[in-house]
Write a protein that holds these residues in place. Sequence first.
Motif, PDB file in Angstrom:
ATOM      1  N   ALA A  32      38.727  23.441  28.341  1.00 24.47           N
ATOM      2  CA  ALA A  32      37.400  24.058  28.399  1.00 24.47           C
ATOM      3  C   ALA A  32      37.487  25.518  28.823  1.00 24.47           C
ATOM      4  O   ALA A  32      36.778  26.380  28.282  1.00 24.47           O
ATOM      5  N   ASP A  33      38.375  25.814  29.785  1.00 22.32           N
ATOM      6  CA  ASP A  33      38.533  27.198  30.250  1.00 22.32           C
ATOM      7  C   ASP A  33      39.009  28.105  29.128  1.00 22.32           C
ATOM      8  O   ASP A  33      38.475  29.195  28.925  1.00 22.32           O
ATOM      9  N   TRP A  34      40.023  27.648  28.384  1.00 23.84           N
ATOM     10  CA  TRP A  34      40.573  28.486  27.325  1.00 23.84           C
ATOM     11  C   TRP A  34      39.619  28.592  26.131  1.00 23.84           C
ATOM     12  O   TRP A  34      39.530  29.643  25.489  1.00 23.84           O
ATOM     13  N   GLN A  35      38.910  27.504  25.835  1.00 23.83           N
ATOM     14  CA  GLN A  35      37.916  27.600  24.767  1.00 23.83           C
ATOM     15  C   GLN A  35      36.861  28.648  25.099  1.00 23.83           C
ATOM     16  O   GLN A  35      36.483  29.459  24.250  1.00 23.83           O
ATOM     17  N   THR A  36      36.406  28.618  26.335  1.00 28.88           N
ATOM     18  CA  THR A  36      35.412  29.607  26.762  1.00 28.88           C
ATOM     19  C   THR A  36      35.977  31.015  26.670  1.00 28.88           C
ATOM     20  O   THR A  36      35.284  31.951  26.238  1.00 28.88           O
ATOM     21  N   TYR A  37      37.238  31.176  27.032  1.00 35.69           N
ATOM     22  CA  TYR A  37      37.882  32.496  26.957  1.00 35.69           C
ATOM     23  C   TYR A  37      37.874  33.029  25.526  1.00 35.69           C
ATOM     24  O   TYR A  37      37.465  34.179  25.274  1.00 35.69           O
ATOM     25  N   TYR A  38      38.323  32.218  24.573  1.00 34.70           N
ATOM     26  CA  TYR A  38      38.405  32.694  23.189  1.00 34.70           C
ATOM     27  C   TYR A  38      37.023  32.886  22.560  1.00 34.70           C
ATOM     28  O   TYR A  38      36.839  33.786  21.734  1.00 34.70           O
ATOM     29  N   GLU A  39      36.079  32.062  22.962  1.00 35.61           N
ATOM     30  CA  GLU A  39      34.712  32.258  22.482  1.00 35.61           C
ATOM     31  C   GLU A  39      34.128  33.554  23.032  1.00 35.61           C
ATOM     32  O   GLU A  39      33.515  34.349  22.313  1.00 35.61           O
ATOM     33  N   HIS A  40      34.324  33.762  24.315  1.00 33.80           N
ATOM     34  CA  HIS A  40      33.749  34.906  25.023  1.00 33.80           C
ATOM     35  C   HIS A  40      34.429  36.211  24.632  1.00 33.80           C
ATOM     36  O   HIS A  40      33.759  37.227  24.384  1.00 33.80           O
ATOM     37  N   MET A  41      35.770  36.180  24.540  1.00 32.18           N
ATOM     38  CA  MET A  41      36.533  37.411  24.336  1.00 32.18           C
ATOM     39  C   MET A  41      36.608  37.806  22.864  1.00 32.18           C
ATOM     40  O   MET A  41      36.481  38.984  22.515  1.00 32.18           O
ATOM     41  N   PHE A  42      36.826  36.815  21.976  1.00 35.64           N
ATOM     42  CA  PHE A  42      37.124  37.124  20.580  1.00 35.64           C
ATOM     43  C   PHE A  42      36.137  36.529  19.574  1.00 35.64           C
ATOM     44  O   PHE A  42      36.331  36.688  18.371  1.00 35.64           O
ATOM     45  N   ASP A  43      35.118  35.819  20.042  1.00 36.32           N
ATOM     46  CA  ASP A  43      34.147  35.180  19.150  1.00 36.32           C
ATOM     47  C   ASP A  43      34.767  34.080  18.291  1.00 36.32           C
ATOM     48  O   ASP A  43      34.307  33.816  17.175  1.00 36.32           O
ATOM     49  N   PHE A  44      35.807  33.408  18.795  1.00 32.89           N
ATOM     50  CA  PHE A  44      36.325  32.227  18.118  1.00 32.89           C
ATOM     51  C   PHE A  44      35.285  31.109  18.249  1.00 32.89           C
ATOM     52  O   PHE A  44      34.475  31.103  19.180  1.00 32.89           O
ATOM     53  N   THR A  45      35.337  30.151  17.330  1.00 30.28           N
ATOM     54  CA  THR A  45      34.426  29.004  17.392  1.00 30.28           C
ATOM     55  C   THR A  45      35.238  27.707  17.349  1.00 30.28           C
ATOM     56  O   THR A  45      36.254  27.618  16.647  1.00 30.28           O
ATOM     57  N   ALA A  46      34.777  26.712  18.094  1.00 25.21           N
ATOM     58  CA  ALA A  46      35.462  25.428  18.146  1.00 25.21           C
ATOM     59  C   ALA A  46      35.258  24.669  16.840  1.00 25.21           C
ATOM     60  O   ALA A  46      34.189  24.722  16.227  1.00 25.21           O
ATOM     61  N   ILE A  47      36.291  23.953  16.420  1.00 28.29           N
ATOM     62  CA  ILE A  47      36.240  23.096  15.241  1.00 28.29           C
ATOM     63  C   ILE A  47      36.075  21.664  15.720  1.00 28.29           C
ATOM     64  O   ILE A  47      36.736  21.244  16.674  1.00 28.29           O
ATOM     65  N   PRO A  48      35.195  20.875  15.113  1.00 27.44           N
ATOM     66  CA  PRO A  48      34.999  19.491  15.549  1.00 27.44           C
ATOM     67  C   PRO A  48      36.304  18.707  15.572  1.00 27.44           C
ATOM     68  O   PRO A  48      37.190  18.925  14.741  1.00 27.44           O
TER      69      PRO A  48
END
Length: 291
Positions: free
Chosen positions: A181-197
């Motif tokens: 969860a921490d790293w997902q938030t980092y990539y979403e916040h920093m680089f606008d990555f999106t999670a894949i189901p």
Amino acid sequence: MTLNKVDREAVPEMPNRLGIAGIEFIEYATSRPQVLGQVLESMGFRPIARHRSREVTLYRQGGMNLVVNASPDDARVSATVDGQPVISAVAFRVQDALKAHTRCLDLGAWGVDSHAQAMELHIPAIHGPGGSRFYFVDRWQEFSIYDIDFKPIPTVDPHPPALAGMSYFGVVQYIGAARSADWQTYYEHMFDFTAIPDEERFGILPKGKLMKSPCGSFLWQLIEPEPWMDADDSPECLQRIGFGVADVGQAVVALKARGVEFVESTRLHPEDRGALTRATLGSVAFELVHQ
């Protein structure tokens, strides 16, 4: 005022505030550059240029650039254990490197001090996992960063074709326990990555959490350690590169002919969806994924 059906149902584009447009290069740090170079050449890469002032070599095939950094004054090289190569950097193509870097710093990223020498380009970067770096490159079209910092190797084709049509598919990052969860938030916040189901998977190693770059051209995979693993034996790091291919079987045959070995067991073996090379030099493995 009326809106037509297309306007009402239009799906908004995902944000891409850094202007990310793919991977420009991936860098390995190692004190054994010749041996790593042999591994890369077996995978289809060719050395095409050498840095003007440092022990750094540029390898390429198709649209993929790999940098082998063996510069003894680089802390990431001296930190490698027993010469085992590590993925020490990923460079993102962006529209404006300075703006992308500044935005990341504003969001809390840690900047990397420049060590560019006279007549060398300064490529802005932030710190990544396990001592790695994320670079931002906006010179990747008609004029590239390699035109300044590297000298071409004579008689070598600067644009060798990609073996079996390989291209960058993504990067696998090992993370700490319960850190997804921490790293997902980092990539979403920093680089606008999106999670894949979770039900949408690629390749033959379905573990972890998958994220897609905002440009849609590559994926990022986050993998936690197995519950039985000692935390000290599973540091956070950029672990391996995934290559996309149209025909996994064809790519496996071509690579086996070049001496590349693949993991083959009852639980894991090459198939239509993907394949995994056996680790060499203790740490270097590549994943093929049907694209």
